[in-house]
Design a protein around this motif. Structure first.
Motif, short mmCIF file in Angstrom:
data_model
loop_
_atom_site.label_atom_id
_atom_site.label_comp_id
_atom_site.label_asym_id
_atom_site.label_seq_id
_atom_site.Cartn_x
_atom_site.Cartn_y
_atom_site.Cartn_z
N ALA A 167 0.83 -1.20 0.00
CA ALA A 167 0.00 0.00 0.00
C ALA A 167 0.87 1.26 0.00
O ALA A 167 2.03 1.23 0.42
N GLY A 168 0.29 2.35 -0.48
CA GLY A 168 0.98 3.63 -0.42
C GLY A 168 1.72 4.02 -1.69
O GLY A 168 2.43 5.02 -1.70
N GLU A 169 1.55 3.25 -2.77
CA GLU A 169 2.23 3.61 -4.02
C GLU A 169 1.47 4.75 -4.71
O GLU A 169 0.98 4.62 -5.84
N LEU A 170 1.42 5.87 -4.03
CA LEU A 170 0.61 7.00 -4.50
C LEU A 170 1.23 7.67 -5.72
O LEU A 170 0.52 8.33 -6.49
N GLY A 171 2.51 7.51 -5.91
CA GLY A 171 3.15 8.06 -7.08
C GLY A 171 2.70 7.39 -8.37
O GLY A 171 2.95 7.92 -9.46
N HIS A 172 2.02 6.26 -8.24
CA HIS A 172 1.59 5.52 -9.43
C HIS A 172 0.08 5.57 -9.62
O HIS A 172 -0.48 4.74 -10.35
N MET A 173 -0.58 6.54 -8.97
CA MET A 173 -1.98 6.80 -9.33
C MET A 173 -1.99 7.54 -10.67
O MET A 173 -1.08 8.32 -10.98
N THR A 174 -3.00 7.28 -11.48
CA THR A 174 -3.12 7.95 -12.77
C THR A 174 -3.72 9.34 -12.58
O THR A 174 -4.79 9.48 -12.01
N VAL A 175 -3.00 10.35 -13.04
CA VAL A 175 -3.52 11.72 -12.98
C VAL A 175 -3.74 12.30 -14.37
O VAL A 175 -4.27 13.39 -14.52
N ASP A 176 -3.32 11.56 -15.40
CA ASP A 176 -3.59 11.93 -16.79
C ASP A 176 -3.62 10.64 -17.61
O ASP A 176 -2.57 10.08 -17.94
N ALA A 177 -4.83 10.17 -17.93
CA ALA A 177 -4.98 8.88 -18.60
C ALA A 177 -4.27 8.84 -19.95
O ALA A 177 -3.91 7.76 -20.44
N ASN A 178 -4.05 9.98 -20.56
CA ASN A 178 -3.36 10.05 -21.84
C ASN A 178 -1.93 10.55 -21.70
O ASN A 178 -1.31 10.98 -22.68
N GLY A 179 -1.42 10.49 -20.49
CA GLY A 179 -0.08 11.02 -20.23
C GLY A 179 1.02 10.07 -20.67
O GLY A 179 0.77 8.99 -21.19
N PRO A 180 2.27 10.47 -20.45
CA PRO A 180 3.43 9.68 -20.88
C PRO A 180 3.54 8.36 -20.12
O PRO A 180 3.05 8.23 -18.99
N LYS A 181 4.18 7.40 -20.75
CA LYS A 181 4.38 6.08 -20.15
C LYS A 181 5.36 6.18 -18.99
O LYS A 181 6.40 6.83 -19.08
N ASP A 182 5.02 5.53 -17.89
CA ASP A 182 5.86 5.53 -16.70
C ASP A 182 6.67 4.23 -16.66
O ASP A 182 6.30 3.24 -17.30
N GLY A 183 7.73 4.23 -15.88
CA GLY A 183 8.57 3.05 -15.75
C GLY A 183 7.84 1.86 -15.15
O GLY A 183 8.26 0.71 -15.33
N CYS A 184 6.75 2.11 -14.43
CA CYS A 184 6.00 1.02 -13.81
C CYS A 184 5.13 0.28 -14.82
O CYS A 184 4.56 -0.77 -14.51
N GLY A 185 4.99 0.84 -16.03
CA GLY A 185 4.14 0.22 -17.05
C GLY A 185 2.83 0.93 -17.26
O GLY A 185 2.15 0.73 -18.27
N ASN A 186 2.45 1.78 -16.31
CA ASN A 186 1.23 2.56 -16.43
C ASN A 186 1.54 3.83 -17.24
O ASN A 186 2.69 4.13 -17.56
N ALA A 187 0.51 4.58 -17.55
CA ALA A 187 0.68 5.86 -18.25
C ALA A 187 0.05 6.98 -17.43
O ALA A 187 -0.96 6.78 -16.77
N GLY A 188 0.68 8.14 -17.48
CA GLY A 188 0.13 9.30 -16.80
C GLY A 188 0.17 9.24 -15.29
O GLY A 188 -0.67 9.83 -14.61
N CYS A 189 1.15 8.52 -14.74
CA CYS A 189 1.29 8.45 -13.28
C CYS A 189 1.69 9.81 -12.71
O CYS A 189 2.34 10.62 -13.37
N LEU A 190 1.33 10.02 -11.47
CA LEU A 190 1.75 11.23 -10.77
C LEU A 190 3.27 11.38 -10.82
O LEU A 190 3.79 12.48 -11.03
#
Length: 329
Positions: A167-190
């Motif tokens: 728990a607490g991985e708040l840096g990997h919440m999506t704040v822009d669904a069309n944002g750039p790809k993050d190292g975690c595999g998600n896109a638009g992470c904080l």
């Protein structure tokens, strides 16, 4: 140092990308002694662990203690942590190769002391709750803004770790669904939009395009440009620097609105290296929470800078170790 079973001191360790802090705390949570050594992460896991063992032995010897006199060890470290297993499951960018590392077992085998592993941001949240700006607050969330963005959650005065400690991985919440790809595999992470590395990357991209800025002169002579450089330029009226920080602050505000609505905390604490930007980064977030968060939640939350700085992690690790001691039969 004389100890009894109920007042045994504990060892707290904070492993960062550049430094490892080892600290000794009394059974009632007072800092006795500490050491700081370089991580030298590029040398690999085995060398880091060897230096960690040596640092612990040195700290014990200096305080005339032996391993049986220590109640517990708690290590705060970056990366995905399975607290129940005591394993660093996924590596942090600062600790490459630290995947499926049974760190608790390694320390237990070496020193025969019960050992616990928690995420460094969770440790910082617990440290601020017990000893810092969050003292006496039952429900709080901490965001660590640095090269990346981490988080820690305290609910009803207890550190919330989730099912396995993730728990607490708040840096990997999506704040822009069309944002750039993050190292975690998600896109638009904080993290990819509002961290220190995101701000630095933005500045370099703009400067490489030839955009006018007071940052351009030092940029020509430097391989890297830092958040501190950008902040100084912004304070001196540099429009590009102000725009870059404003963009990051906007996405941070989106994250703060989400945190406010989901957790309804009394306190959101902003820590990490970027907290040094102060109101430049925090004030826009407060404004967005006031405007966009569910009104009853917005009115009940305060958003403040952290108090313990780089020592929040070791204080939180010590608090966690002492909590585990109290739960023993």
């Amino acid at each position: 140092m004389k100890t009894s079973s109920s007042t045994k001191p504990v060892l707290a360790i904070d492993i960062g990308g550049t430094k490892i802090m080892t600290a000794l705390f009394t059974g009632d949570g007072k800092l006795i002694d500490r050491d700081l050594i370089p991580t030298l992460a590029e040398q690999g896991l085995e060398k880091i662990v060897g230096r960690l063992f040596a640092a612990i032995e040195s700290l014990l010897q200096r305080n005339t203690l032996t391993p049986p006199q220590i109640g517990a060890i708690c290590v705060a470290t970056a990366g995905g942590i399975n607290t129940g297993r005591g394993v660093v499951v996924t590596p942090s960018p600062h600790l490459p190769g630290w995947a499926e590392v049974p760190l608790a077992d390694m320390l237990k085998k070496k020193f025969d002391i019960d050992t616990y592993i928690i995420n460094d941001a969770s440790a910082a949240a617990l440290g601020e709750h017990r000893y810092g700006v969050g003292k006496g607050v039952a429900n709080l969330v901490l965001l660590t803004l640095g090269t990346g963005i981490g988080g820690g959650i305290v609910i009803d005065s207890k550190l919330y770790l989730g099912t396995v400690g993730g728990a607490g991985e708040l840096g990997h919440m999506t704040v822009d669904a069309n944002g750039p790809k993050d190292g975690c595999g998600n896109a638009g992470c904080l993290e990819i939009l509002a961290s220190g590395s995101a701000i630095e990357k933005q500045a370099i991209e703009h400067l490489e395009k030839g955009e006018l800025s007071s940052l351009a002169t030092p940029f020509k002579f430097k391989v890297d440009i830092t958040v501190q450089d950008i902040a100084a330029a912004a304070r001196n009226g540099d429009r590009l620097a102000q725009d870059i920080i404003s963009r990051a602050a906007f996405y941070l505000g989106v994250g703060l609105v989400n945190i406010t609505n989901i957790f309804n905390p009394e306190l959101i604490i902003i820590g990490g290296g970027m907290a040094e930007l102060g109101e430049m980064i925090i004030a826009p977030g407060r404004k967005m929470v006031a405007e966009r968060a569910f009104s009853v939640n917005a009115r009940s939350v305060r958003i403040v800078p952290a108090e313990l700085g780089n020592e929040a992690g070791i204080h939180g690790a010590a608090a966690f170790a002492l909590d585990m001691l109290k739960r023993r039969p």
